[in-house]
Design an enzyme around this catalytic site. Structure first.
Site, PDB file in Angstrom:
ATOM      1  N   ASP A 166      -2.403  35.136  39.083  1.00  0.00           N
ATOM      2  CA  ASP A 166      -1.771  33.817  39.193  1.00  0.00           C
ATOM      3  C   ASP A 166      -2.860  32.798  38.849  1.00  0.00           C
ATOM      4  OD1 ASP A 166      -0.804  31.330  40.026  1.00  0.00           O
ATOM      5  OD2 ASP A 166       0.413  32.202  41.626  1.00  0.00           O
TER       6      ASP A 166
ATOM      7  N   ARG B 114      21.094  31.148  27.757  1.00  0.00           N
ATOM      8  CA  ARG B 114      20.433  31.957  28.795  1.00  0.00           C
ATOM      9  C   ARG B 114      19.513  32.983  28.125  1.00  0.00           C
ATOM     10  NH1 ARG B 114      22.710  36.210  30.784  1.00  0.00           N
ATOM     11  NH2 ARG B 114      24.828  35.405  30.802  1.00  0.00           N
TER      12      ARG B 114
ATOM     13  N   LYS C 268       2.818  22.655  38.455  1.00  0.00           N
ATOM     14  CA  LYS C 268       1.539  22.040  38.889  1.00  0.00           C
ATOM     15  C   LYS C 268       0.846  21.372  37.699  1.00  0.00           C
ATOM     16  CE  LYS C 268       2.751  24.116  42.669  1.00  0.00           C
ATOM     17  NZ  LYS C 268       3.494  23.411  43.691  1.00  0.00           N
TER      18      LYS C 268
ATOM     19  N   TYR D  73      -0.574  32.701  47.482  1.00  0.00           N
ATOM     20  CA  TYR D  73       0.335  31.584  47.720  1.00  0.00           C
ATOM     21  C   TYR D  73       1.386  32.059  48.722  1.00  0.00           C
ATOM     22  CZ  TYR D  73       4.354  28.589  47.055  1.00  0.00           C
ATOM     23  OH  TYR D  73       5.440  27.789  47.286  1.00  0.00           O
TER      24      TYR D  73
HETATM   25  C1  PLP Z   1      -0.626  29.327  43.172  1.00  0.00           C
HETATM   26  C2  PLP Z   1       0.863  29.139  43.203  1.00  0.00           C
HETATM   27  N1  PLP Z   1       1.649  30.072  42.665  1.00  0.00           N
HETATM   28  C3  PLP Z   1       2.989  29.950  42.689  1.00  0.00           C
HETATM   29  C4  PLP Z   1       3.606  28.850  43.269  1.00  0.00           C
HETATM   30  C5  PLP Z   1       5.100  28.749  43.279  1.00  0.00           C
HETATM   31  O1  PLP Z   1       5.533  27.766  42.396  1.00  0.00           O
HETATM   32  P1  PLP Z   1       7.047  27.267  42.339  1.00  0.00           P
HETATM   33  O2  PLP Z   1       7.196  26.247  43.417  1.00  0.00           O
HETATM   34  O3  PLP Z   1       7.214  26.723  40.952  1.00  0.00           O
HETATM   35  O4  PLP Z   1       7.936  28.431  42.602  1.00  0.00           O
HETATM   36  C6  PLP Z   1       2.816  27.847  43.827  1.00  0.00           C
HETATM   37  C7  PLP Z   1       3.449  26.676  44.454  1.00  0.00           C
HETATM   38  O5  PLP Z   1       2.834  25.897  45.135  1.00  0.00           O
HETATM   39  C8  PLP Z   1       1.418  28.002  43.806  1.00  0.00           C
HETATM   40  O6  PLP Z   1       0.613  27.088  44.366  1.00  0.00           O
END
Ligand code: PLP
Length: 375
Positions: free
Chosen positions: A171, A47, A196, A99
């Site tokens: 992000d 961890r 992604k 998001y």
């Molecule tokens: C731009 C963006 N940030 C964060 C996330 C969150 O990702 P996770 O599903 O790995 O928590 C997503 C998920 O679609 C996203 O498109």
């Protein structure tokens, strides 16, 4: 070194004990102490740190040009850790089109924890400046943003954050480090859903924060990672690292093919609007040209005739798969308002499209048959 070379080599070393070129997966949760009590390999308990995670974190940091990476079991866990690094009473400025999971965390989890958030259109810099207060500790940007792929000016937002004494967090999931380098525009932290494009094969959930510099903020994130425990498994780290090896080539192909598909859709009589920063008609095109190397693999299309017409197009695709998420090798289409649910501001006739690695002619042909003829 160029990003292609970094993607292939960062976090990678030939195993000195076996000569293995590809990294092993180390499932061990615990690591041996030397007779003197020391841990010469740096790991004690998985961890806290583990070999596959350390390799992934080194690679992510190198890709973004940061000081260190902190990997999590999802981007939502990474995002939560960033908000947890703030104190109750702190103010956050976040995009209206963040998001939806990020906005949900702020509204439904961290509001109760004492964080106060103002949501603004990040393309309206005057509105961002108005939103900032003396208690503003964090400015969150996501560009291009989901699902209209609005482009916000990272350099200008970074300057606003700096003037306010707030941390600037970007992000960078959609653009990836191949297309956009937030640290060059003043970001303090970069967030990724490695789920992604970085993982790139729709087979692993993961997230990460990369910090521009070492210091108390990075230490706090590391503490939240290791004590909170939302860490990725060794296999998950291995999969993301394997995906990253081909990231630059995938992202470039996806960007090229997305432009082809966007141009086709923009000229189709059944299409109301196409949202893609690579089209000169897109309101964010000029800013995107300045801060991105290409325009990415994501686009959205609004179909004439409302929700039913859009759903009917999605129902007919054969090469595209009807599914959420993005950044994989297979092209996806989704009716975004349905997945975001009640309260969404996404237009009901909008289909979000993730371009994979199929030949663009096949993608265009598939959309042509799904759209059919006529106005
Ligand atoms: C731009 C963006 N940030 C964060 C996330 C969150 O990702 P996770 O599903 O790995 O928590 C997503 C998920 O679609 C996203 O498109």
């Amino acid at each position: 070194m160029k990003i292609e070379t970094v993607a292939v080599h960062a976090g990678m070393a030939v195993d000195p004990t076996t000569g293995a070129v590809a990294p092993a997966i180390h499932p061990s949760t615990t690591f041996e102490r030397e007779p003197d009590g020391s841990f010469p390999h740096g790991h004690i308990y998985s961890r806290s740190s583990a070999p596959n995670r350390a390799a992934l974190e080194a690679c992510l940091s190198a890709l973004e040009g940061g000081a260190a990476g902190v990997a999590f079991s999802s981007a939502s866990a990474a995002t939560s850790a960033i908000f947890q690094s703030l104190a109750p009473g702190d103010h956050v400025v976040a995009p209206t089109d963040a998001y939806y999971g990020t906005a949900k965390l702020l509204r439904e989890v961290f509001a109760g924890w004492g964080l106060d958030t103002t949501f603004v259109d990040m393309t309206d810099l005057a509105a961002v400046e108005r939103a900032v207060r003396p208690s503003t500790k964090l400015l969150w940007a996501e560009t291009p943003s989901n699902p209209l792929w609005k482009v916000s000016d990272l350099g200008r937002l970074g300057a606003i954050a700096r003037a306010a004494g707030a941390r600037f967090v970007v992000d960078n999931t959609t653009a990836t480090p191949v297309l956009q380098s937030p640290f060059k525009h003043g970001a303090d932290l970069v967030v990724h859903a490695t789920t992604k494009c970085l993982g790139g094969h729709s087979d692993v959930l993961g997230g990460a924060v990369v910090a521009r510099e070492r210091g108390p903020l990075l230490d706090r994130l590391r503490l939240l990672q290791t004590t909170g425990g939302a860490v990725p498994s060794p296999f998950d780290c291995w999969l993301v690292l394997r995906g990253i090896r081909t990231l630059p080539y995938r992202v470039r192909a996806q960007s090229e093919h997305a432009l082809t598909v966007a141009k086709f859709l923009a000229a189709h009589p059944r299409v109301e609007t196409v949202h893609y920063p690579g089209l000169p008609s897109h309101p964010g095109h000029e800013v995107a040209r300045r801060q991105m190397a290409m325009f990415g693999g994501m686009l959205s299309v609004q179909i004439k005739g409302g929700a039913d017409a859009a759903m009917a197009v999605a129902a007919k695709v054969r090469v595209f798969t009807r599914a959420t998420s993005f950044g994989g090798t297979e092209s996806l289409v989704e009716h975004r308002a349905s997945i975001e649910g009640p309260g969404t501001s996404t237009p009901v006739n909008l289909l979000r499209v993730s371009i994979g690695l199929e030949h663009p002619d096949d993608l265009v042909e598939d959309l042509a048959q799904a759209l059919g003829a006529g106005a």
